[in-house]
Design a protein around this motif. Structure first.
Motif, mmCIF file in Angstrom:
data_model
loop_
_atom_site.group_PDB
_atom_site.id
_atom_site.type_symbol
_atom_site.label_atom_id
_atom_site.label_comp_id
_atom_site.label_asym_id
_atom_site.label_seq_id
_atom_site.Cartn_x
_atom_site.Cartn_y
_atom_site.Cartn_z
ATOM 1 N N LEU A 144 -0.234 1.705 -8.106
ATOM 2 C CA LEU A 144 -1.435 1.079 -7.527
ATOM 3 C C LEU A 144 -1.158 0.528 -6.138
ATOM 4 C CD1 LEU A 144 -3.053 -0.840 -10.510
ATOM 5 C CD2 LEU A 144 -4.029 1.061 -9.234
ATOM 6 N N SER A 145 0.011 -0.099 -5.979
ATOM 7 C CA SER A 145 0.311 -0.677 -4.680
ATOM 8 C C SER A 145 0.796 0.366 -3.681
ATOM 9 C CB SER A 145 1.306 -1.816 -4.753
ATOM 10 O OG SER A 145 2.055 -1.808 -5.890
ATOM 11 N N GLY A 146 1.525 1.361 -4.145
ATOM 12 C CA GLY A 146 2.005 2.403 -3.249
ATOM 13 C C GLY A 146 3.202 1.940 -2.444
ATOM 14 N N LYS A 147 3.769 2.830 -1.677
ATOM 15 C CA LYS A 147 4.942 2.515 -0.874
ATOM 16 C C LYS A 147 4.541 1.598 0.281
ATOM 17 C CE LYS A 147 8.756 4.620 1.596
ATOM 18 N NZ LYS A 147 9.367 5.876 2.044
ATOM 19 N N GLY A 148 5.092 0.376 0.254
ATOM 20 C CA GLY A 148 4.766 -0.600 1.298
ATOM 21 C C GLY A 148 3.323 -1.084 1.239
ATOM 22 N N GLY A 149 2.629 -0.873 0.129
ATOM 23 C CA GLY A 149 1.250 -1.325 -0.009
ATOM 24 C C GLY A 149 0.225 -0.385 0.592
ATOM 25 N N LYS A 150 0.638 0.822 0.954
ATOM 26 C CA LYS A 150 -0.283 1.766 1.619
ATOM 27 C C LYS A 150 -1.447 2.168 0.732
ATOM 28 C CE LYS A 150 2.874 3.927 4.877
ATOM 29 N NZ LYS A 150 3.524 5.188 5.282
ATOM 30 N N THR A 151 -1.191 2.428 -0.543
ATOM 31 C CA THR A 151 -2.270 2.848 -1.445
ATOM 32 C C THR A 151 -3.276 1.723 -1.641
ATOM 33 O OG1 THR A 151 -0.694 4.276 -2.587
ATOM 34 C CG2 THR A 151 -2.765 3.829 -3.705
ATOM 35 N N LYS A 152 -2.763 0.509 -1.846
ATOM 36 C CA LYS A 152 -3.651 -0.655 -2.031
ATOM 37 C C LYS A 152 -4.517 -0.869 -0.793
ATOM 38 C CE LYS A 152 -2.747 -5.152 -1.647
ATOM 39 N NZ LYS A 152 -3.024 -6.370 -1.322
ATOM 40 N N PHE A 153 -3.936 -0.790 0.405
ATOM 41 C CA PHE A 153 -4.697 -0.966 1.636
ATOM 42 C C PHE A 153 -5.728 0.146 1.822
ATOM 43 C CE2 PHE A 153 -0.762 -3.276 3.210
ATOM 44 C CZ PHE A 153 -1.300 -4.518 2.940
ATOM 45 N N ALA A 154 -5.379 1.358 1.430
ATOM 46 C CA ALA A 154 -6.331 2.469 1.541
ATOM 47 C C ALA A 154 -7.522 2.253 0.620
ATOM 48 C CB ALA A 154 -5.629 3.790 1.217
ATOM 49 N N ILE A 155 -7.246 1.777 -0.606
ATOM 50 C CA ILE A 155 -8.338 1.485 -1.545
ATOM 51 C C ILE A 155 -9.207 0.357 -1.007
ATOM 52 C CG2 ILE A 155 -8.889 0.615 -3.854
ATOM 53 C CD1 ILE A 155 -6.290 2.018 -4.808
ATOM 54 N N GLU A 156 -8.565 -0.703 -0.483
ATOM 55 C CA GLU A 156 -9.325 -1.838 0.058
ATOM 56 C C GLU A 156 -10.215 -1.411 1.218
ATOM 57 O OE1 GLU A 156 -6.384 -5.624 -0.877
ATOM 58 O OE2 GLU A 156 -6.403 -4.758 1.124
ATOM 59 N N ASN A 157 -9.673 -0.623 2.129
ATOM 60 C CA ASN A 157 -10.445 -0.236 3.311
ATOM 61 C C ASN A 157 -11.572 0.735 2.981
ATOM 62 O OD1 ASN A 157 -8.879 -1.850 4.950
ATOM 63 N ND2 ASN A 157 -7.449 -0.206 5.442
ATOM 64 N N SER A 158 -11.346 1.637 2.055
ATOM 65 C CA SER A 158 -12.393 2.614 1.753
ATOM 66 C C SER A 158 -13.504 2.022 0.891
ATOM 67 C CB SER A 158 -11.794 3.849 1.072
ATOM 68 O OG SER A 158 -11.241 3.490 -0.165
ATOM 69 N N THR A 159 -13.186 1.035 0.054
ATOM 70 C CA THR A 159 -14.212 0.456 -0.824
ATOM 71 C C THR A 159 -14.724 -0.893 -0.345
ATOM 72 O OG1 THR A 159 -12.519 -0.575 -2.208
ATOM 73 C CG2 THR A 159 -13.299 1.614 -2.853
ATOM 74 N N ARG A 160 -14.206 -1.385 0.780
ATOM 75 C CA ARG A 160 -14.593 -2.693 1.329
ATOM 76 C C ARG A 160 -14.420 -3.807 0.296
ATOM 77 N NH1 ARG A 160 -20.261 -1.705 3.872
ATOM 78 N NH2 ARG A 160 -20.177 -3.956 3.969
ATOM 79 N N THR A 161 -13.263 -3.829 -0.335
ATOM 80 C CA THR A 161 -12.919 -4.866 -1.302
ATOM 81 C C THR A 161 -11.579 -5.467 -0.916
ATOM 82 O OG1 THR A 161 -11.779 -3.306 -2.744
ATOM 83 C CG2 THR A 161 -14.096 -3.712 -3.218
ATOM 84 N N ARG A 162 -11.191 -6.522 -1.596
ATOM 85 C CA ARG A 162 -9.854 -7.108 -1.479
ATOM 86 C C ARG A 162 -9.246 -7.097 -2.866
ATOM 87 N NH1 ARG A 162 -10.022 -5.578 2.594
ATOM 88 N NH2 ARG A 162 -10.588 -6.586 4.496
ATOM 89 N N ILE A 163 -8.010 -6.662 -2.963
ATOM 90 C CA ILE A 163 -7.337 -6.537 -4.252
ATOM 91 C C ILE A 163 -6.075 -7.374 -4.241
ATOM 92 C CG2 ILE A 163 -6.234 -4.941 -5.857
ATOM 93 C CD1 ILE A 163 -7.964 -2.721 -4.619
ATOM 94 N N VAL A 164 -5.858 -8.116 -5.336
ATOM 95 C CA VAL A 164 -4.619 -8.864 -5.537
ATOM 96 C C VAL A 164 -3.987 -8.351 -6.814
ATOM 97 C CG1 VAL A 164 -3.628 -11.120 -6.043
ATOM 98 C CG2 VAL A 164 -5.441 -10.927 -4.372
ATOM 99 N N ILE A 165 -2.775 -7.858 -6.694
ATOM 100 C CA ILE A 165 -2.016 -7.439 -7.866
ATOM 101 C C ILE A 165 -0.947 -8.496 -8.056
ATOM 102 C CG2 ILE A 165 -0.580 -5.656 -8.887
ATOM 103 C CD1 ILE A 165 -2.004 -3.661 -6.997
ATOM 104 N N ALA A 166 -1.056 -9.265 -9.128
ATOM 105 C CA ALA A 166 -0.225 -10.447 -9.280
ATOM 106 C C ALA A 166 0.670 -10.364 -10.506
ATOM 107 C CB ALA A 166 -1.102 -11.688 -9.369
#
Length: 178
Positions: A144-166
């Motif tokens: 879900l987070s991807g290498k260096g957070g790339k996947t998470k940032f891509a999901i956030e930017n394309s869906t206009r959301t903010r995600i916290v994986i804790a």
């Protein structure tokens, strides 16, 4: 029954249109009763709360006109309406703002909950979606987070959301716009 032009002429004679009322204040809507909300502070969020208290306090107290205090014994943030609170929904917005901070969102992202009406926070466990244990769970979180957070940032930017994986509890908080 009078026709439309005759009715319009009668309205002009009777008064200047429909009556206009001042909006009710928060205290008047709740019959003068003070409303409360309490947000639980998890143990791992206590020191970030102390560190960023003034950044949380300022928008809640000064802009939203809601009283806020930290109950150290109960480990809860308590929110209460004031006599000059302009809107009843401000109390719930402030509770959502503090709850978003407790989930791990940045203050800048959480402040958007105070400013905009059509945002909300959702939280879920990855185990609710798929039953995973041990190494499989950590691998899924890593994907879900991807290498260096790339996947998470891509999901956030394309869906206009903010995600916290804790943490290992794998709670994810998402600020949505609907």
């Amino acid at each position: 029954m009078a026709s439309s032009p005759q009715r319009a002429a009668a309205m002009e004679v009777e008064g200047s249109g429909p009556p206009k009322f001042e909006p009710l204040k928060a205290q008047e809507m709740s019959d003068g009763k003070v409303q409360f909300r309490k947000v639980v502070v998890p143990a791992h969020r206590f020191s970030p709360l102390k560190k960023h208290w003034m950044k949380i306090y300022t928008p809640v107290y000064e802009h939203m006109k809601v009283d806020i205090r930290m109950n150290l014994k109960a480990r809860k943030v308590e929110l209460k309406t004031r006599s000059d609170t302009p809107d009843v929904s401000n109390l719930q917005k402030c509770a959502d703002f503090v709850h978003a901070f407790m989930l791990g969102f940045d203050i800048a992202d959480a402040v958007a909950l105070l400013r905009l009406d059509d945002l909300y926070v959702d939280s879920f466990e990855i185990k609710d979606v798929k039953t995973l244990r041990g190494e499989h769970l950590s691998r899924a979180i890593g994907r879900l987070s991807g290498k260096g957070g790339k996947t998470k940032f891509a999901i956030e930017n394309s869906t206009r959301t903010r995600i916290v994986i804790a943490d290992t509890d794998s709670h994810s908080g998402i600020i949505y716009k609907y």
